[in-house]
Write an enzyme that holds these catalytic residues in place. Sequence first.
Site, PDB file in Angstrom:
ATOM      1  N   THR A  40       0.828  -1.212   0.000  1.00 20.86           N
ATOM      2  CA  THR A  40       0.000   0.000   0.000  1.00 20.86           C
ATOM      3  C   THR A  40       0.861   1.261   0.000  1.00 20.86           C
ATOM      4  OG1 THR A  40      -1.643  -1.282   1.204  1.00 20.86           O
ATOM      5  CG2 THR A  40      -1.932   1.085   1.245  1.00 20.86           C
ATOM      6  N   TYR A  78       5.213 -12.866   4.541  1.00 15.62           N
ATOM      7  CA  TYR A  78       4.112 -12.217   3.806  1.00 15.62           C
ATOM      8  C   TYR A  78       3.737 -13.115   2.629  1.00 15.62           C
ATOM      9  CZ  TYR A  78       1.801  -8.264   1.295  1.00 15.62           C
ATOM     10  OH  TYR A  78       0.925  -7.432   0.644  1.00 15.62           O
ATOM     11  N   LYS A 119       1.674 -12.718   7.591  1.00 18.30           N
ATOM     12  CA  LYS A 119       0.562 -11.956   6.999  1.00 18.30           C
ATOM     13  C   LYS A 119       0.067 -12.814   5.837  1.00 18.30           C
ATOM     14  CE  LYS A 119      -0.497  -7.873   4.327  1.00 18.30           C
ATOM     15  NZ  LYS A 119       0.056  -6.835   3.462  1.00 18.30           N
ATOM     16  N   ILE A 161      -3.081  -6.766   8.849  1.00 16.09           N
ATOM     17  CA  ILE A 161      -2.385  -5.618   8.254  1.00 16.09           C
ATOM     18  C   ILE A 161      -3.289  -5.206   7.108  1.00 16.09           C
ATOM     19  CG2 ILE A 161      -0.316  -4.845   7.018  1.00 16.09           C
ATOM     20  CD1 ILE A 161       1.290  -6.947   8.557  1.00 16.09           C
TER      21      ILE A 161
HETATM   22  O1  LIG Z   1       0.437  -2.937   2.035  1.00 14.07           O
HETATM   23  C1  LIG Z   1      -0.091  -3.875   2.621  1.00 14.07           C
HETATM   24  O2  LIG Z   1       0.435  -4.366   3.609  1.00 14.07           O
HETATM   25  C2  LIG Z   1      -1.359  -4.402   2.124  1.00 14.07           C
HETATM   26  N1  LIG Z   1      -1.444  -4.669   0.895  1.00 14.07           N
HETATM   27  C3  LIG Z   1      -2.443  -5.496   0.370  1.00 14.07           C
HETATM   28  C4  LIG Z   1      -2.387  -5.411  -1.119  1.00 14.07           C
HETATM   29  O3  LIG Z   1      -2.459  -4.317  -1.679  1.00 14.07           O
HETATM   30  O4  LIG Z   1      -2.267  -6.462  -1.744  1.00 14.07           O
HETATM   31  C5  LIG Z   1      -3.761  -5.180   0.961  1.00 14.07           C
HETATM   32  C6  LIG Z   1      -3.733  -5.180   2.431  1.00 14.07           C
HETATM   33  O5  LIG Z   1      -4.805  -4.430   2.882  1.00 14.07           O
HETATM   34  C7  LIG Z   1      -2.486  -4.615   3.022  1.00 14.07           C
END
Ligand SMILES: O=C(O)C1=N[C@H](C(=O)O)C[C@H](O)C1
Length: 294
Positions: A44, A132, A160, A197
């Site tokens: 993000t 992640y 995550k 997250i």
């Molecule tokens: O940046 C993050 O951490 C997130 N990214 C995801 C994405 O854009 O795939 C979405 C999530 O809400 C958090």
Amino acid sequence: MYSGIWLPIITPFRNGKVDIDALQYLADTYLRTEISGFVALGTTGEAALLSLSERISVLHALFDVVGEQLPVLVGAGAPDTREVLREIVLYERWNCTGYLVSPPSYVCPDQAGVQWHFEQVAQATQRSIVLYDVPHRTGVTIAPDTVKALLAHENIVAIKECVPSRFCELGGQPISLLCGNDDAFVDCLSAGGAGGILASAHVCADLLVDVLSLMNADREADAKTLFSRLSPILRLLFSAPNPAAIKAMLALDHPISAETRMPIAPASAELVGRLRDARETLQALRADCENAVI
Ligand SMILES: O=C(O)C1=N[C@H](C(=O)O)C[C@H](O)C1
């Protein structure tokens, strides 16, 4: 340590440059919410589109405001493991709580390669590592058996997870499970997740905290009712490539520009109109929560 709602803070831009004042304004604003921590340089935060010097300025600006008030997790990811290690060495100068690390994107390693990647990272720092798993972005998953093998490293402490079908298996493991898919937050909590997250926390951290509190108070049905009313807004926020909608919605109420960095295009006028209306829906939900309708 890794529980509650963590905010993967956007990187505001103005005229093509990182807008440090806007970033610090936002950090200060979110310090006064119920989030449990910040994530810097996440998806993000458009980290993949920032130069190294921009990433360093983001960290300077954020840590200047946040200090020790809340933990900050820093995103580090690249197709080449050596590049991730170089980044981590640079980031060690800040007192971050740990690193959010994805598997190598694009090169499609097998699971032995994925495990090797995280082992190198775990050995490169004493800080905690949050795995992640985001296969729709990286092209490779972190299989549950790989996660189990990685638990031998005591600084690999959380994951995550963005794949809902993995929640149940991971929920039973000695690792903090954080939701990485806003849409599936309540399912992750039902499976034993400790939080998330979630980019949507930029506009509804309070309501996400309410969902979590209801779950923790054994009021799963109420948590699901509240979340189902929130879900159309979460879908709207991801109806354009993230974080275009989040930035557009923030720009309606805060002194920040909705600017994204191409190839992430800004939200369309039609989407901005729908986001404007979504603010009223959020207010109505807040009122219902306050009046204990939910
Ligand atoms: O940046 C993050 O951490 C997130 N990214 C995801 C994405 O854009 O795939 C979405 C999530 O809400 C958090």
